[in-house]
Design a protein around this motif. Sequence first.
Motif, short mmCIF file in Angstrom:
data_model
loop_
_atom_site.label_atom_id
_atom_site.label_comp_id
_atom_site.label_asym_id
_atom_site.label_seq_id
_atom_site.Cartn_x
_atom_site.Cartn_y
_atom_site.Cartn_z
N ASN A 6 38.94 52.58 69.32
CA ASN A 6 39.08 52.59 70.79
C ASN A 6 39.92 53.74 71.31
OD1 ASN A 6 37.57 50.98 72.45
ND2 ASN A 6 39.28 49.74 73.14
N ASN A 70 38.80 46.77 83.94
CA ASN A 70 39.87 45.77 83.88
C ASN A 70 39.42 44.46 84.49
OD1 ASN A 70 41.44 47.81 82.96
ND2 ASN A 70 42.32 48.30 84.95
N THR A 137 34.15 45.93 75.01
CA THR A 137 34.46 44.59 75.48
C THR A 137 33.30 44.09 76.33
OG1 THR A 137 35.52 45.25 77.56
CG2 THR A 137 36.90 45.22 75.59
N LEU A 367 47.20 46.14 69.33
CA LEU A 367 46.71 44.76 69.42
C LEU A 367 45.87 44.45 68.19
CD1 LEU A 367 45.61 44.39 73.17
CD2 LEU A 367 47.62 43.41 72.06
N PHE A 390 40.37 42.92 76.28
CA PHE A 390 40.75 43.65 75.07
C PHE A 390 39.94 43.25 73.84
CE2 PHE A 390 44.74 42.93 77.58
CZ PHE A 390 44.79 44.21 78.12
N LYS A 501 43.84 47.90 67.26
CA LYS A 501 43.26 48.44 68.49
C LYS A 501 44.35 49.02 69.36
CE LYS A 501 39.84 44.75 68.40
NZ LYS A 501 39.29 43.59 69.13
N PHE A 503 45.48 50.25 73.02
CA PHE A 503 45.24 50.24 74.46
C PHE A 503 46.50 50.78 75.13
CE2 PHE A 503 42.24 47.00 73.09
CZ PHE A 503 41.13 47.28 73.87
N VAL A 508 47.80 47.08 79.33
CA VAL A 508 48.09 45.78 78.75
C VAL A 508 49.06 45.00 79.62
CG1 VAL A 508 49.09 44.60 76.75
CG2 VAL A 508 47.63 46.60 76.41
#
Length: 714
Positions: A6, A70, A137, A367, A390, A501, A503, A508
Motif C-alpha cells: 500500500n 475515506n 479496500t 497496521l 484499512f 500495511k 497508512f 488513521v
Amino acid sequence: MNFYVNEILNEVQDNKYYRILWIDEGNKIAYIIDLNDDKALPIKRRISEMKEDILTGTIKKMKEDPYITNGDEEYSKKHIDTRNRAWEVIKDMVVDEPNIFDKQIRTNYTKEAMGKHGVSYPAIRKYLRKYWQRGKTINALLPDYQNSGARGKVREAGDIKRGRPSKYITTKVNVDEKTKQIFRVALEKYYLTSKKNRLTDAYNMMIKEFYAKDIYFEHGIEKVIIEEPENLPTIRQFRYWYEKEYTIPESIIARKGRKKFNKDYRAVLNNSLSEVFGPGSRYQIDATVGDVYLVSKYNRNWIIGRPIIYVVIDVFSRMVVGIYIGLEGPSWLGAMMAISNTVMDKVKFCAEYDIEISKEQWPSEHLPEILLADRGEFEGFNVDRLVDAFNLHVENAAPYRADWKGIVEKHFDLIQKRVKPLLPGYIDTDYQERGTKDYRLDATLTLDEFTKIIIRQILHYNQKHYLKDYVRDEDLVEDGVMPIPLELWNWGILNRTGKLKYFPEKLVKINLMPRDKATVTHKGIRLKGILYSCERAVKESWFEKARQKGSWKVEISYDPRNMSIVYLIDDRSNFNECYLLESSKRFENASIDEINLVLKNEKQTFKRVSHSQLQKEVDYLSEVEAIVKTAKKKKEEVQDQSLSKVERVGSIKEYRKAEKNAQRGEESFVLNNDNGIDQNTDIIPFKSRQETTSDYSRLSVREFMKKRKERDDE
C-alpha cells in the motif's frame, strides 16, 4: 530499506505515482500499479531494482496518500449498494494473490464472473483497477458521483405522490411525518416483538387501528370499516420505510433477542486459525488496570486512582507495537488510542516524554492484517469502518476466553512484576484486607511519570527480553535468530514481509478519533468547557457573527490524550486545527480526564461556598430594607401634605443646586499640619439662600417661589 504493501512510490522524472500491491514472502518480487492511468494493470518489479531506484533518487516514497477513499458515512444507500455489488463480482479473485496479477489467470477469473454476475468484461477490469489503485479496500469501489443529486436527503411530501406509480392500486397517500410516526408505532407494537408476527400482519393491524372510518357491531363483535384504497398507505410503502429506518441487526435483536442474535445471526469477523507467518499477520490488543495509585499533575494532593494500561502486541515477534496509558476503562476510546499509537512514529512518541531513541530501537508504525480484541473494547464503534477504511479484519475473543489473547495477557503480568518493587502507591496482595496498609496514601506518580516508566520498560522488553517459551521454527533456528522481540521483528521484515500495511498517520487518526459537537460563541469555540479558535473562524468572523446572530454547532474531532489542539471538520477529508484561547491556556498539554477533574473540582468548590454567598446576599437585602424603612419614616415626619405634585417637582433644579453647594462644603478637603488645627486658616463661609440672625426655619415652597419672583423683578 524495506517496502510495504500500500505504499505510494513517486517516479520523479515522469511524475508518475505507483502503489505497491503485493510483496512475496522472500522479499524479492513486488507488484505495483500506475495510479493515474485509466487503463493501468499490475506491473511486476524486482525489489532489488526498486531499492536501487530509491538510492539513486529515481523514485521516492510518499507519506501522504490522496487516492484512498475515506469512510462510507457520507454516502447514500444507493452508493453503498453499488459498491457492494462491485465487491461481490471481484472479492473471490482479488484474494488470490499473486495469481490474479497474471494476465491469463485474471482473464479466466473475469470470464467466470461475467457468466456468474452478468457483468461486462470492461466493467470487471474497471472494478479491479479501482480496487488496486485506491488502496485495496472495499471503499475503493465507491462511485465517483458522490456529490451529485440530493444525496441522503428525504424528499418533502407534497400534493403529487412520490415514488413509482402503482400498476393496480391508485393511492394518493404521501408518506409524511405523521404517516411515518404511525408506521413506527405499528412496527414496534406488532412486528418488532418476540411474537414474531409477519410484516403483512403488522400492516393489517396498523390499518385496523389507525385507518378506520367507522365502527359497527356484527353478532356482538365490534368491527371497523377501513378507509377507501386511495386513502390507505400500501404494503409496499410500509415495507420501504421499515427497511429504511430499521437495520437488520436491530430487527433481529428486537424479534429474537440479543443472545440469539449473537449466537446465530451476528457478523462473523473472526476465524479459528491462529497461525501467523510474519510481522503484521495478527496483532493482539487488551487492557488491564495498573496496580498503582496515581496523583494529578495539577495538584499532587489529588489522588486520581489507578491507570488503565492498553498494550498492542505483534503475535509473530511478540514485540509491543503500541501502548496507551490513561484513565479510560475498557472501551473503544481506549482501544482507539492504542491503535493510533501503532501507526505513530515511535521516535516522535518517545520524545513527547523526554525519551530519546532511534528508529531502529522501535521500528513499528504499521497496521496489521488481523486484530484480535475483546468485544467490550469495540463496544459503541462500528467495526466495519476499520474493514472498509484499512482492510483491517477484527477478530473478537469469546466471553471468558482470555486464553485466546494469551500473549498480551502474559505481557501484563510481566509489566506488573517488573515495576512493582520500584513504585510508591503500588498495591500488594493484601490489598483491602482488614487492618492492612492503605496504599492509596502512598500515591506519588502522575499519569505522565507512570507512562514514562512503562515506555522504558517496553523498550527494555523489545530489545533485550529473552522469550524462553517462544518456539522457533526451522528457518529461525537455521539463521540463528535469538527469541528476542526486536530480533524476531527485524528477521521477519527481511524474510516474511507482506502483511504489514502502511497508512498515513493523519488518515488513521481522523478515522479513529472521537467526534463531538462544539458551540461557536462570541467567546470562542466551546468544547467540553474549553475555548478554542482557528484560522477559518477568525478569517470568516465567526465570533462576531455569534454575538450578533447567536451561537451554532460545528463538528470537532479531538484526541482525549491532549486537548491543546482539536480539529474542525470541514468535510470527509479536510480539517482545520483549532488552538487554545488565552482563557483556556491552563489546560495546555492536559488530557480530557485531567481537565474534567479540574472542572469538577472547581464546581465542587463553588458549591461549598455558595451557601455562605447566599447568606451574604440575604444580609445585604436586610440592611438595604432597614435603610429604606428609616428613610420612609423620616420623610413621613417632615413631609408637607399641603403641597401639590406640581409644586413638589417644580423646583428640582433649585433644590439640586442648593444640595450640591452644601455637599461641596461638607466634602471639601481641609488638610491639618502635624495633626493639629491651623488657626490661621481662612474659613470660607457658605452663603445660604436666605441669611438671617434670628429665624433659621426652612422656607416653604410658596415662600421660596415668592422670594425668587421678587429677585427677578429687581
